[in-house]
Scaffold this motif. Structure first.
Motif, PDB file in Angstrom:
ATOM      1  N   PHE A 192       0.818  -1.215   0.000  1.00 32.96           N
ATOM      2  CA  PHE A 192       0.000   0.000   0.000  1.00 32.96           C
ATOM      3  C   PHE A 192       0.852   1.266   0.000  1.00 32.96           C
ATOM      4  O   PHE A 192       0.403   2.307  -0.466  1.00 32.96           O
ATOM      5  N   ASN A 193       2.074   1.183   0.500  1.00 36.64           N
ATOM      6  CA  ASN A 193       2.980   2.320   0.338  1.00 36.64           C
ATOM      7  C   ASN A 193       3.313   2.532  -1.129  1.00 36.64           C
ATOM      8  O   ASN A 193       3.405   3.674  -1.608  1.00 36.64           O
ATOM      9  N   SER A 194       3.507   1.448  -1.871  1.00 36.79           N
ATOM     10  CA  SER A 194       3.796   1.570  -3.302  1.00 36.79           C
ATOM     11  C   SER A 194       2.579   2.118  -4.052  1.00 36.79           C
ATOM     12  O   SER A 194       2.726   2.886  -5.004  1.00 36.79           O
ATOM     13  N   VAL A 195       1.374   1.745  -3.611  1.00 37.62           N
ATOM     14  CA  VAL A 195       0.162   2.297  -4.220  1.00 37.62           C
ATOM     15  C   VAL A 195       0.084   3.789  -3.959  1.00 37.62           C
ATOM     16  O   VAL A 195      -0.222   4.589  -4.855  1.00 37.62           O
ATOM     17  N   ARG A 196       0.369   4.180  -2.729  1.00 37.32           N
ATOM     18  CA  ARG A 196       0.326   5.606  -2.391  1.00 37.32           C
ATOM     19  C   ARG A 196       1.364   6.402  -3.166  1.00 37.32           C
ATOM     20  O   ARG A 196       1.108   7.523  -3.617  1.00 37.32           O
ATOM     21  N   GLN A 197       2.536   5.826  -3.368  1.00 35.57           N
ATOM     22  CA  GLN A 197       3.613   6.515  -4.084  1.00 35.57           C
ATOM     23  C   GLN A 197       3.462   6.441  -5.597  1.00 35.57           C
ATOM     24  O   GLN A 197       4.141   7.171  -6.312  1.00 35.57           O
ATOM     25  N   GLY A 198       2.601   5.566  -6.082  1.00 34.53           N
ATOM     26  CA  GLY A 198       2.371   5.464  -7.513  1.00 34.53           C
ATOM     27  C   GLY A 198       3.322   4.551  -8.247  1.00 34.53           C
ATOM     28  O   GLY A 198       3.328   4.530  -9.487  1.00 34.53           O
ATOM     29  N   THR A 199       4.122   3.776  -7.534  1.00 31.26           N
ATOM     30  CA  THR A 199       5.066   2.868  -8.179  1.00 31.26           C
ATOM     31  C   THR A 199       4.492   1.472  -8.373  1.00 31.26           C
ATOM     32  O   THR A 199       5.170   0.603  -8.924  1.00 31.26           O
ATOM     33  N   HIS A 200       3.285   1.251  -7.930  1.00 32.93           N
ATOM     34  CA  HIS A 200       2.677  -0.082  -7.969  1.00 32.93           C
ATOM     35  C   HIS A 200       2.315  -0.520  -9.382  1.00 32.93           C
ATOM     36  O   HIS A 200       2.051  -1.700  -9.610  1.00 32.93           O
ATOM     37  N   ILE A 201       2.291   0.405 -10.347  1.00 30.37           N
ATOM     38  CA  ILE A 201       1.867   0.075 -11.706  1.00 30.37           C
ATOM     39  C   ILE A 201       3.035  -0.344 -12.592  1.00 30.37           C
ATOM     40  O   ILE A 201       2.819  -0.741 -13.741  1.00 30.37           O
ATOM     41  N   LEU A 202       4.253  -0.275 -12.077  1.00 31.30           N
ATOM     42  CA  LEU A 202       5.419  -0.595 -12.888  1.00 31.30           C
ATOM     43  C   LEU A 202       5.398  -2.056 -13.330  1.00 31.30           C
ATOM     44  O   LEU A 202       5.264  -2.966 -12.505  1.00 31.30           O
ATOM     45  N   PHE A 203       5.516  -2.267 -14.635  1.00 32.62           N
ATOM     46  CA  PHE A 203       5.643  -3.596 -15.242  1.00 32.62           C
ATOM     47  C   PHE A 203       4.422  -4.478 -14.981  1.00 32.62           C
ATOM     48  O   PHE A 203       4.520  -5.691 -15.066  1.00 32.62           O
ATOM     49  N   ARG A 204       3.291  -3.855 -14.682  1.00 37.26           N
ATOM     50  CA  ARG A 204       2.069  -4.613 -14.475  1.00 37.26           C
ATOM     51  C   ARG A 204       1.290  -4.737 -15.774  1.00 37.26           C
ATOM     52  O   ARG A 204       1.519  -4.005 -16.739  1.00 37.26           O
ATOM     53  N   GLU A 205       0.319  -5.653 -15.796  1.00 36.75           N
ATOM     54  CA  GLU A 205      -0.499  -5.850 -16.976  1.00 36.75           C
ATOM     55  C   GLU A 205      -1.424  -4.656 -17.181  1.00 36.75           C
ATOM     56  O   GLU A 205      -1.777  -3.942 -16.240  1.00 36.75           O
ATOM     57  N   PHE A 206      -1.845  -4.444 -18.435  1.00 35.33           N
ATOM     58  CA  PHE A 206      -2.630  -3.266 -18.773  1.00 35.33           C
ATOM     59  C   PHE A 206      -3.966  -3.248 -18.032  1.00 35.33           C
ATOM     60  O   PHE A 206      -4.448  -2.185 -17.644  1.00 35.33           O
ATOM     61  N   SER A 207      -4.566  -4.415 -17.836  1.00 37.86           N
ATOM     62  CA  SER A 207      -5.849  -4.465 -17.144  1.00 37.86           C
ATOM     63  C   SER A 207      -5.747  -3.862 -15.742  1.00 37.86           C
ATOM     64  O   SER A 207      -6.713  -3.267 -15.250  1.00 37.86           O
ATOM     65  N   PHE A 208      -4.604  -3.988 -15.098  1.00 39.90           N
ATOM     66  CA  PHE A 208      -4.418  -3.380 -13.782  1.00 39.90           C
ATOM     67  C   PHE A 208      -4.029  -1.908 -13.903  1.00 39.90           C
ATOM     68  O   PHE A 208      -4.481  -1.073 -13.112  1.00 39.90           O
ATOM     69  N   VAL A 209      -3.217  -1.569 -14.878  1.00 41.42           N
ATOM     70  CA  VAL A 209      -2.764  -0.187 -15.051  1.00 41.42           C
ATOM     71  C   VAL A 209      -3.940   0.753 -15.265  1.00 41.42           C
ATOM     72  O   VAL A 209      -3.946   1.883 -14.761  1.00 41.42           O
ATOM     73  N   GLN A 210      -4.955   0.298 -15.992  1.00 45.00           N
ATOM     74  CA  GLN A 210      -6.097   1.174 -16.272  1.00 45.00           C
ATOM     75  C   GLN A 210      -7.285   0.909 -15.359  1.00 45.00           C
ATOM     76  O   GLN A 210      -8.377   1.411 -15.601  1.00 45.00           O
ATOM     77  N   ALA A 211      -7.096   0.131 -14.299  1.00 44.34           N
ATOM     78  CA  ALA A 211      -8.217  -0.304 -13.467  1.00 44.34           C
ATOM     79  C   ALA A 211      -8.838   0.828 -12.660  1.00 44.34           C
ATOM     80  O   ALA A 211     -10.045   0.819 -12.405  1.00 44.34           O
ATOM     81  N   THR A 212      -8.055   1.810 -12.234  1.00 48.30           N
ATOM     82  CA  THR A 212      -8.565   2.899 -11.400  1.00 48.30           C
ATOM     83  C   THR A 212      -7.995   4.230 -11.876  1.00 48.30           C
ATOM     84  O   THR A 212      -6.939   4.265 -12.519  1.00 48.30           O
ATOM     85  N   PRO A 213      -8.654   5.349 -11.566  1.00 47.10           N
ATOM     86  CA  PRO A 213      -8.096   6.657 -11.916  1.00 47.10           C
ATOM     87  C   PRO A 213      -6.719   6.883 -11.294  1.00 47.10           C
ATOM     88  O   PRO A 213      -5.850   7.502 -11.925  1.00 47.10           O
ATOM     89  N   HIS A 214      -6.514   6.416 -10.078  1.00 46.54           N
ATOM     90  CA  HIS A 214      -5.203   6.574  -9.438  1.00 46.54           C
ATOM     91  C   HIS A 214      -4.128   5.811 -10.204  1.00 46.54           C
ATOM     92  O   HIS A 214      -3.009   6.294 -10.371  1.00 46.54           O
ATOM     93  N   ASN A 215      -4.453   4.618 -10.672  1.00 46.30           N
ATOM     94  CA  ASN A 215      -3.497   3.849 -11.458  1.00 46.30           C
ATOM     95  C   ASN A 215      -3.146   4.567 -12.754  1.00 46.30           C
ATOM     96  O   ASN A 215      -1.982   4.606 -13.171  1.00 46.30           O
ATOM     97  N   ARG A 216      -4.141   5.149 -13.395  1.00 43.19           N
ATOM     98  CA  ARG A 216      -3.900   5.849 -14.654  1.00 43.19           C
ATOM     99  C   ARG A 216      -3.034   7.089 -14.427  1.00 43.19           C
ATOM    100  O   ARG A 216      -2.101   7.346 -15.195  1.00 43.19           O
ATOM    101  N   ALA A 217      -3.354   7.846 -13.394  1.00 37.55           N
ATOM    102  CA  ALA A 217      -2.544   9.018 -13.094  1.00 37.55           C
ATOM    103  C   ALA A 217      -1.117   8.621 -12.732  1.00 37.55           C
ATOM    104  O   ALA A 217      -0.154   9.288 -13.118  1.00 37.55           O
ATOM    105  N   SER A 218      -0.969   7.532 -11.999  1.00 40.45           N
ATOM    106  CA  SER A 218       0.365   7.051 -11.628  1.00 40.45           C
ATOM    107  C   SER A 218       1.156   6.634 -12.856  1.00 40.45           C
ATOM    108  O   SER A 218       2.362   6.906 -12.959  1.00 40.45           O
ATOM    109  N   PHE A 219       0.494   5.987 -13.804  1.00 45.47           N
ATOM    110  CA  PHE A 219       1.178   5.564 -15.024  1.00 45.47           C
ATOM    111  C   PHE A 219       1.604   6.767 -15.848  1.00 45.47           C
ATOM    112  O   PHE A 219       2.719   6.808 -16.380  1.00 45.47           O
ATOM    113  N   LEU A 220       0.740   7.768 -15.958  1.00 40.83           N
ATOM    114  CA  LEU A 220       1.090   8.985 -16.689  1.00 40.83           C
ATOM    115  C   LEU A 220       2.295   9.672 -16.057  1.00 40.83           C
ATOM    116  O   LEU A 220       3.229  10.102 -16.753  1.00 40.83           O
TER     117      LEU A 220
END
Length: 341
Positions: A51-79
């Motif tokens: 959850f620290n990685s989720v808060r920092q936005g690093t949780h989306i690194l090298f993850r599948e696209f279905s997870f990267v686009q799953a939430t607005p926070h994930n999308r903003a983190s990827f951008l």
């Protein structure tokens, strides 16, 4: 459970409360996938790091696209991650500038996106490129800033734009789109739709009617939409608006960019003091470890005191970033890392 929650930013939980279940399910899935390593770190530490990685936005690194686009926070983190990783593409002569000297094609930008998300769909990259190019010439060159802001709009508001395209086509055909079409499939799997024809600059729809339909869409859509006040301000300044003209206006609007909060203003796009500071620290550490002895006689060299170079320990990574091949690779230092924890 109380220990885990107290280790996570409550402000983040409040902002992402609609999607906490998504992260909990993903965390449990990652936990089960890496259960063999849990004995080294413990369940509490795993959830804390996750959850620290989720808060920092690093949780989306090298993850599948279905997870990267799953939430607005994930999308903003990827951008934000895409910008920070590849902002040097916009450097001009070694200095940060608003003028980009490195121009890339849509395919080349897609390769950069796949470095962060291996299964990132080419369709979204092409749609972002069309916002910049406004035609099907996918082999044309684009600056990093032009592509980045167009990609931000297309990626973050993908479901919204899919519905906008349907509304625009109905208005062109003289229909009143009373029923708003809201996509239900994932962003990369939307049905193929013929793009509106904006070749003739005189074409378009009445801006005021277009806004009324978009306002209704924003009110009823469960997906992320641009602030309706900014969209109204954008469309109130013109009488008619084309589809790609609207997308380009969204991409260039700094008010929408600030409301989304993933990227800096265009004037500060190539500035990242925090990242630059981290890079300077790493360069200083590497330089300190690579200082060679002066060229002197072998006797002087033999009499020099031996200095043990300090070891730079890598920060512990969340378990879902580990690769199974790490345990199988020869010469792995995992045993050393385990003894230190």
């Amino acid at each position: 459970a109380p220990y885990i929650l107290t280790s996570v930013s409550y402000s983040f939980l409040f902002a992402a409360q609609r999607h906490v279940l998504t992260y909990m399910e993903d965390a449990v899935s990652q936990l089960l996938e890496n259960r063999e390593d849990i004995s080294q770190y413990g369940i509490a530490r795993f959830f804390t790091e996750y959850f620290n990685s989720v808060r920092q936005g690093t949780h989306i690194l090298f993850r599948e696209f279905s997870f990267v686009q799953a939430t607005p926070h994930n999308r903003a983190s990827f951008l934000r991650t895409f910008w920070r990783c590849f902002r040097t593409v916009g450097k001009n002569g070694g200095k940060y500038s608003n003028i980009c000297c490195y121009l890339l094609t849509a395919q080349e930008y897609h390769c950069l996106l796949q470095l962060l998300c291996p299964d990132f769909p080419m369709e979204l990259t092409q749609k972002a490129a069309r916002i910049v190019l406004m035609d099907d010439a996918m082999d044309c060159l684009m600056s990093f800033s032009d592509f980045l802001f167009a990609f931000q709009i297309q990626f973050y508001y993908s479901e919204f734009l899919e519905s906008v395209a349907a509304i625009y086509q109905d208005l062109l055909a003289g229909k009143n789109p009373n029923t708003v079409i809201v996509p239900t499939s994932s962003s990369g799997q939307h049905r193929q739709r013929q793009p509106p024809n904006d070749c003739n600059p005189l074409e378009g729809v009445e801006a005021s009617l277009f806004y009324q339909c978009l306002e209704s869409l924003c009110d009823r859509s469960k997906y992320s939409c641009p602030p309706s006040a900014l969209v109204k301000e954008m469309l109130s300044s013109v009488q008619r608006m084309t589809f790609y003209g609207f997308l380009m206006a969204l991409a260039k609007d700094q008010g929408i960019n600030r409301a989304l909060g993933a990227l800096p203003d265009k004037g500060e796009l190539f500035l990242d003091p925090a990242m630059d500071q981290e890079i300077e620290k790493l360069v200083a550490q590497v330089s300190g470890l690579s200082v060679s002895a002066p060229a002197s006689s072998s006797a002087d060299t033999a009499n020099m005191p031996v200095r043990n170079s300090p070891r730079i320990n890598s920060p512990w990574k969340p378990l879902h970033h580990r690769r199974k091949m790490d345990a199988e690779s020869e010469g792995s230092n995992e045993e050393t890392d385990s003894s230190e924890n």
